[in-house]
Motif scaffolding. Structure first.
Motif, PDB file in Angstrom:
ATOM      1  N   ARG A 160      60.322 148.232  27.644  1.00  0.00           N
ATOM      2  CA  ARG A 160      60.411 149.430  28.555  1.00  0.00           C
ATOM      3  C   ARG A 160      59.453 150.505  28.524  1.00  0.00           C
ATOM      4  O   ARG A 160      59.028 150.852  27.222  1.00  0.00           O
ATOM      5  CB  ARG A 160      61.702 150.220  27.970  1.00  0.00           C
ATOM      6  CG  ARG A 160      63.084 149.209  28.036  1.00  0.00           C
ATOM      7  CD  ARG A 160      63.407 149.092  29.547  1.00  0.00           C
ATOM      8  NE  ARG A 160      63.931 150.080  30.280  1.00  0.00           N
ATOM      9  CZ  ARG A 160      65.169 150.656  30.438  1.00  0.00           C
ATOM     10  NH1 ARG A 160      66.362 150.094  29.617  1.00  0.00           N
ATOM     11  NH2 ARG A 160      65.616 151.660  31.268  1.00  0.00           N
ATOM     12  N   ARG A 220      60.686 138.010  21.118  1.00  0.00           N
ATOM     13  CA  ARG A 220      61.956 137.983  21.610  1.00  0.00           C
ATOM     14  C   ARG A 220      62.056 136.603  22.274  1.00  0.00           C
ATOM     15  O   ARG A 220      61.162 136.151  23.100  1.00  0.00           O
ATOM     16  CB  ARG A 220      61.984 139.087  22.647  1.00  0.00           C
ATOM     17  CG  ARG A 220      63.258 139.180  23.245  1.00  0.00           C
ATOM     18  CD  ARG A 220      63.635 139.753  24.631  1.00  0.00           C
ATOM     19  NE  ARG A 220      64.789 139.549  25.255  1.00  0.00           N
ATOM     20  CZ  ARG A 220      65.970 139.817  24.711  1.00  0.00           C
ATOM     21  NH1 ARG A 220      66.199 140.684  23.826  1.00  0.00           N
ATOM     22  NH2 ARG A 220      66.647 139.248  25.455  1.00  0.00           N
ATOM     23  N   CYS A 246      56.385 149.941  28.643  1.00  0.00           N
ATOM     24  CA  CYS A 246      55.079 149.451  28.078  1.00  0.00           C
ATOM     25  C   CYS A 246      53.699 149.804  28.722  1.00  0.00           C
ATOM     26  O   CYS A 246      54.002 150.049  30.192  1.00  0.00           O
ATOM     27  CB  CYS A 246      55.022 148.054  27.601  1.00  0.00           C
ATOM     28  SG  CYS A 246      55.283 146.975  29.148  1.00  0.00           S
ATOM     29  N   ARG A 250      65.136 144.451  29.760  1.00  0.00           N
ATOM     30  CA  ARG A 250      65.668 145.713  29.070  1.00  0.00           C
ATOM     31  C   ARG A 250      65.317 145.884  27.587  1.00  0.00           C
ATOM     32  O   ARG A 250      65.496 146.737  26.725  1.00  0.00           O
ATOM     33  CB  ARG A 250      67.097 145.932  28.992  1.00  0.00           C
ATOM     34  CG  ARG A 250      67.830 145.897  30.540  1.00  0.00           C
ATOM     35  CD  ARG A 250      69.285 146.095  30.574  1.00  0.00           C
ATOM     36  NE  ARG A 250      69.422 146.242  31.872  1.00  0.00           N
ATOM     37  CZ  ARG A 250      69.536 147.331  32.877  1.00  0.00           C
ATOM     38  NH1 ARG A 250      69.036 148.455  32.118  1.00  0.00           N
ATOM     39  NH2 ARG A 250      69.831 147.471  34.236  1.00  0.00           N
ATOM     40  N   TRP A 251      64.355 144.853  27.193  1.00  0.00           N
ATOM     41  CA  TRP A 251      63.836 145.022  25.680  1.00  0.00           C
ATOM     42  C   TRP A 251      63.363 146.124  25.468  1.00  0.00           C
ATOM     43  O   TRP A 251      62.302 146.916  26.126  1.00  0.00           O
ATOM     44  CB  TRP A 251      62.773 143.673  25.534  1.00  0.00           C
ATOM     45  CG  TRP A 251      62.292 143.291  24.217  1.00  0.00           C
ATOM     46  CD1 TRP A 251      62.710 143.788  23.282  1.00  0.00           C
ATOM     47  CD2 TRP A 251      61.089 142.663  23.950  1.00  0.00           C
ATOM     48  NE1 TRP A 251      62.135 143.350  21.972  1.00  0.00           N
ATOM     49  CE2 TRP A 251      61.204 142.570  22.530  1.00  0.00           C
ATOM     50  CE3 TRP A 251      60.036 142.090  24.699  1.00  0.00           C
ATOM     51  CZ2 TRP A 251      59.883 142.150  21.948  1.00  0.00           C
ATOM     52  CZ3 TRP A 251      58.989 141.596  24.105  1.00  0.00           C
ATOM     53  CH2 TRP A 251      58.928 141.600  22.651  1.00  0.00           C
ATOM     54  N   ASP A 252      63.547 146.748  24.175  1.00  0.00           N
ATOM     55  CA  ASP A 252      62.727 148.086  23.730  1.00  0.00           C
ATOM     56  C   ASP A 252      61.565 148.107  23.940  1.00  0.00           C
ATOM     57  O   ASP A 252      60.856 148.970  24.195  1.00  0.00           O
ATOM     58  CB  ASP A 252      63.354 148.620  22.432  1.00  0.00           C
ATOM     59  CG  ASP A 252      64.730 149.228  22.485  1.00  0.00           C
ATOM     60  OD1 ASP A 252      65.491 149.386  23.409  1.00  0.00           O
ATOM     61  OD2 ASP A 252      65.608 149.187  21.438  1.00  0.00           O
TER      62      ASP A 252
END
Ligand SMILES: [Zn+2]
Ligand SMILES: [Zn+2]
Length: 257
Positions: free
Chosen positions: A179, A140, A181, A174-176
């Motif tokens: 979240r 990302r 992890c 807010r990266w899937d």
């Protein structure tokens, strides 16, 4: 999944922290995230099996994250007998091929055409690579340099996110992949009173962790001034989970969290 923070330092020379580098072991995948100056020798000093590394993934091209890549390539050729024969994958953002070609132009065949197979794979700013063995690497973009990316390593039922160098970014929080992890390995370069847009501070790490809610927050990449402030105290005002201020050679079996 096992994480070893090999190098927790920065561009500032330090007696205790070498430049950035972190080893993630998942089954037969031995992935080195970043490879700054001092990382090759630190791998040896902490007893890590540097010959067994299967992948190196770079987050960006600052010298404190890449300079020991040629050192490691030469070590695999001349640093032990028998020399390496196993293939290595070098992964990084767009521009990684150019970086390796530049290293090869300077250092010659041991780096450019070693006696073991080298595959260089560039990862799109939002890409996913299969590393084999059921391990995926996802990227990302992050605000640091134009090419900078963060990584999520998935494997063995676990998820580790490494920010690389970055400024605060709500999209990263807010990266899937981030979240919830298992481990958020975040840079924590500077104290809050020295905040700049391209690095994190304790408050910004706290904000990142408050939104992403990892099971554990591990901090790295400490410039000397941030060592003099109460990093943990700042983090715990906003994040209730366990916080580790990593040192070179610190290691955790992520199954044990
Ligand atoms: Zn850095
Ligand atoms: Zn950097």
């Amino acid at each position: 999944m096992r994480l070893t923070t090999v190098g927790t330092g920065t561009a500032a020379p330090s007696s205790t922290r070498v430049n950035a580098g972190h080893l993630v072991d998942v089954g037969d995948v031995h992935l080195l995230l970043d490879c700054g100056s001092g990382v090759a020798h630190r791998l040896a000093s902490i007893g890590a099996d540097w010959m067994r590394i299967t992948h190196v993934a770079l987050t960006h091209f600052h010298a404190d994250h890449v300079l020991d890549l040629p050192t490691l390539l030469v070590a695999w050729r001349y640093g032990a007998l028998p020399p390496r024969s196993a293939p290595i994958e070098i992964i990084g953002p767009v521009g990684t091929i150019k970086l390796i070609e530049a290293f090869a132009a300077i250092f010659g065949d041991p780096v450019g055409r070693p006696d073991f197979p080298v595959e260089v794979r560039e990862l799109a700013p939002e890409g996913v690579l299969d590393l084999g063995g059921g391990v995926q690497l996802e990227s990302r973009p992050v605000p640091h340099t134009p090419e900078s990316i963060a990584y999520c390593v998935r494997g063995g039922g676990r998820r580790l996110v490494y920010t690389g160098d970055t400024g605060y970014d709500e999209g990263l929080a807010r990266w899937d992949a981030a979240r919830g992890c298992d481990v958020l390995l975040a840079e924590c370069s500077l104290p809050d009173d020295m905040a700049i847009a391209s690095h994190l501070t304790p408050s910004r790490c706290a904000q990142l962790a408050a939104v992403a809610e990892p099971a554990r927050l591990v901090l790295t990449h400490f410039y000397p001034p941030v060592e003099d402030v109460d990093v943990r105290g700042t983090i715990t005002t906003r994040y209730a989970g366990p916080v580790v201020l990593a040192s070179d050679g610190w290691t955790i079996d992520i199954e044990d969290i």
